[in-house]
Design a protein around this motif. Sequence first.
Motif, PDB file in Angstrom:
ATOM      1  N   GLY A  16       0.792  -1.210   0.000  1.00  0.00           N
ATOM      2  CA  GLY A  16       0.000   0.000   0.000  1.00  0.00           C
ATOM      3  C   GLY A  16       0.831   1.270   0.000  1.00  0.00           C
ATOM      4  N   TRP A  46      -1.699   6.628   5.834  1.00  0.00           N
ATOM      5  CA  TRP A  46      -2.902   6.684   4.980  1.00  0.00           C
ATOM      6  C   TRP A  46      -2.661   7.611   3.799  1.00  0.00           C
ATOM      7  CZ3 TRP A  46      -5.614   2.750   5.473  1.00  0.00           C
ATOM      8  CH2 TRP A  46      -6.208   2.291   6.658  1.00  0.00           C
ATOM      9  N   ALA A  71      -2.876   6.724  -0.170  1.00  0.00           N
ATOM     10  CA  ALA A  71      -3.793   7.427  -1.071  1.00  0.00           C
ATOM     11  C   ALA A  71      -3.063   8.006  -2.273  1.00  0.00           C
ATOM     12  CB  ALA A  71      -4.511   8.530  -0.307  1.00  0.00           C
ATOM     13  N   ARG A 129      -6.258  -2.142  -4.564  1.00  0.00           N
ATOM     14  CA  ARG A 129      -7.648  -1.723  -4.408  1.00  0.00           C
ATOM     15  C   ARG A 129      -8.542  -2.896  -4.784  1.00  0.00           C
ATOM     16  NH1 ARG A 129      -8.323   3.644  -3.728  1.00  0.00           N
ATOM     17  NH2 ARG A 129     -10.153   2.809  -2.653  1.00  0.00           N
ATOM     18  N   ARG A 130      -9.717  -2.961  -4.103  1.00  0.00           N
ATOM     19  CA  ARG A 130     -10.638  -4.077  -4.307  1.00  0.00           C
ATOM     20  C   ARG A 130      -9.876  -5.398  -4.228  1.00  0.00           C
ATOM     21  NH1 ARG A 130     -13.158  -0.311  -3.298  1.00  0.00           N
ATOM     22  NH2 ARG A 130     -15.095   0.449  -4.247  1.00  0.00           N
ATOM     23  N   SER A 131      -9.064  -5.496  -3.204  1.00  0.00           N
ATOM     24  CA  SER A 131      -8.163  -6.638  -3.030  1.00  0.00           C
ATOM     25  C   SER A 131      -8.137  -7.028  -1.569  1.00  0.00           C
ATOM     26  CB  SER A 131      -6.753  -6.258  -3.493  1.00  0.00           C
ATOM     27  OG  SER A 131      -5.782  -7.163  -3.004  1.00  0.00           O
ATOM     28  N   SER A 167      -5.809  -4.958   0.390  1.00  0.00           N
ATOM     29  CA  SER A 167      -6.001  -3.519   0.395  1.00  0.00           C
ATOM     30  C   SER A 167      -6.365  -2.966   1.767  1.00  0.00           C
ATOM     31  CB  SER A 167      -7.086  -3.122  -0.606  1.00  0.00           C
ATOM     32  OG  SER A 167      -7.320  -1.728  -0.554  1.00  0.00           O
ATOM     33  N   LEU A 179      -6.499   0.359   1.957  1.00  0.00           N
ATOM     34  CA  LEU A 179      -7.311   1.500   1.552  1.00  0.00           C
ATOM     35  C   LEU A 179      -8.791   1.144   1.467  1.00  0.00           C
ATOM     36  CD1 LEU A 179      -5.270   3.439  -1.156  1.00  0.00           C
ATOM     37  CD2 LEU A 179      -6.001   4.260   1.095  1.00  0.00           C
ATOM     38  N   ASP A 180      -9.092  -0.090   1.084  1.00  0.00           N
ATOM     39  CA  ASP A 180     -10.494  -0.512   1.077  1.00  0.00           C
ATOM     40  C   ASP A 180     -11.079  -0.413   2.489  1.00  0.00           C
ATOM     41  OD1 ASP A 180     -10.244  -1.010  -1.592  1.00  0.00           O
ATOM     42  OD2 ASP A 180     -10.396  -3.189  -1.454  1.00  0.00           O
ATOM     43  N   GLU A 194     -11.551   3.404   3.384  1.00  0.00           N
ATOM     44  CA  GLU A 194     -12.640   4.122   2.735  1.00  0.00           C
ATOM     45  C   GLU A 194     -14.007   3.515   3.029  1.00  0.00           C
ATOM     46  OE1 GLU A 194     -11.662   4.416  -1.384  1.00  0.00           O
ATOM     47  OE2 GLU A 194      -9.888   5.663  -1.017  1.00  0.00           O
ATOM     48  N   ARG A 195     -14.064   2.190   3.128  1.00  0.00           N
ATOM     49  CA  ARG A 195     -15.362   1.543   3.270  1.00  0.00           C
ATOM     50  C   ARG A 195     -15.712   1.196   4.717  1.00  0.00           C
ATOM     51  NH1 ARG A 195     -14.882  -3.328  -0.765  1.00  0.00           N
ATOM     52  NH2 ARG A 195     -17.020  -3.698  -0.052  1.00  0.00           N
TER      53      ARG A 195
END
Length: 366
Positions: free
Chosen positions: A50, A186, A190, A197-199, A202, A204-205, A208-209
């Motif tokens: 990341g 972070w 970013a 991402r979408r992993s 991740s 970061l997923d 953010e989510r």
Amino acid sequence: MTHPFLDLAPLSAARFAAIEDRVARLLGTEQDVVIMQGEALLPLEGAIRGTAGPGTVALNVITGPYGQTFGDWLRDCGATVIDLAVPFHTAVTADQIREAFAEHPEIDFVSLVHAEAATGNTNPVAEIGEVVRAHGALFYLDAVASIGAEPVLPDAWGVDLCVIGAQKAMGGPAGVSAVSVSERAWARMAANPRAPRRSYLSLLDWKERWVDGGRRVLLHAPAQLEMLALEACVERIEGDGLEAVMGRHQAAALSTRAGAVALGGGLEPYVHDVREAAPVATTLRVPVGVVASDVVARAVASDPGLPLVAGGGALAKEMIRVNHYGGDATADVVRGCVAALGDALAEQGLGVDVEGALRAVDTGWR
């Protein structure tokens, strides 16, 4: 027909978040803490992928096998990697880190293992953190083996990414792990176009989510049994007191070391300086002409439950590891290990003093 492991109510997002909060308190951190649904290699790799990329210049400290793995991941991300390797029987020093920065002022990422259970050393993270912070580099720390055995203080030490697992000194499950993430980390993720991402890797997923969403909706179905085991594990540490848990590990390490020295037969601590020896596990060097894996096999023949293993790879010939962590950080376990090693060495014709060694072990617990 019901079963306590199967017919459970779903784990709510609120309870998941509450477990994260308890882990954060264990670390004494105000940073975001994300519990990831896999063994600690998941956040260890995810944090590197990341934050690292082709523009990263990383100082990768190698005091054992995990440091070597981190260097491989960093190179795979396209980072320029400067390896700082020290002998496995010692620890890296803050001066060595300072010298690396002086030679390579472009370093912007430092990766370090706090305690190497595989080699039995521990590194002075607080001192190293001061050097890293002074140069503004991102600080990544593997504290999987150290948490619960010795202090782990990411905020006080300036650690931006601190990964822990519960399966060693915490005495908990291996199937979930956690990472504390600073605002700087972070921001680095970013800005990294190659961050997963979408992993499953991740972070970061999760940011953010999950974090930015107020921790109300989980990304996917949680590993429920492992999360409940982690909650129970942290609750037990809270009940005993973290200082008491760390104290047991320190006593186990010191008494194992004292017992090995008193035992004789050529057995000696692998890590020379006791100040550099990890409380989570004690490594021992066998005498010349003796194969460590053979000694371990003889030692555990009568009691397979003893936490004795030979070193990994080439170290299997010369190193024995006493894994006195979690539920095995007790005087009885240490006594059993020292006595079994003494018997195994005696079978190979070496002169040992088992009774003297056990007296030395007992002294370490008083």
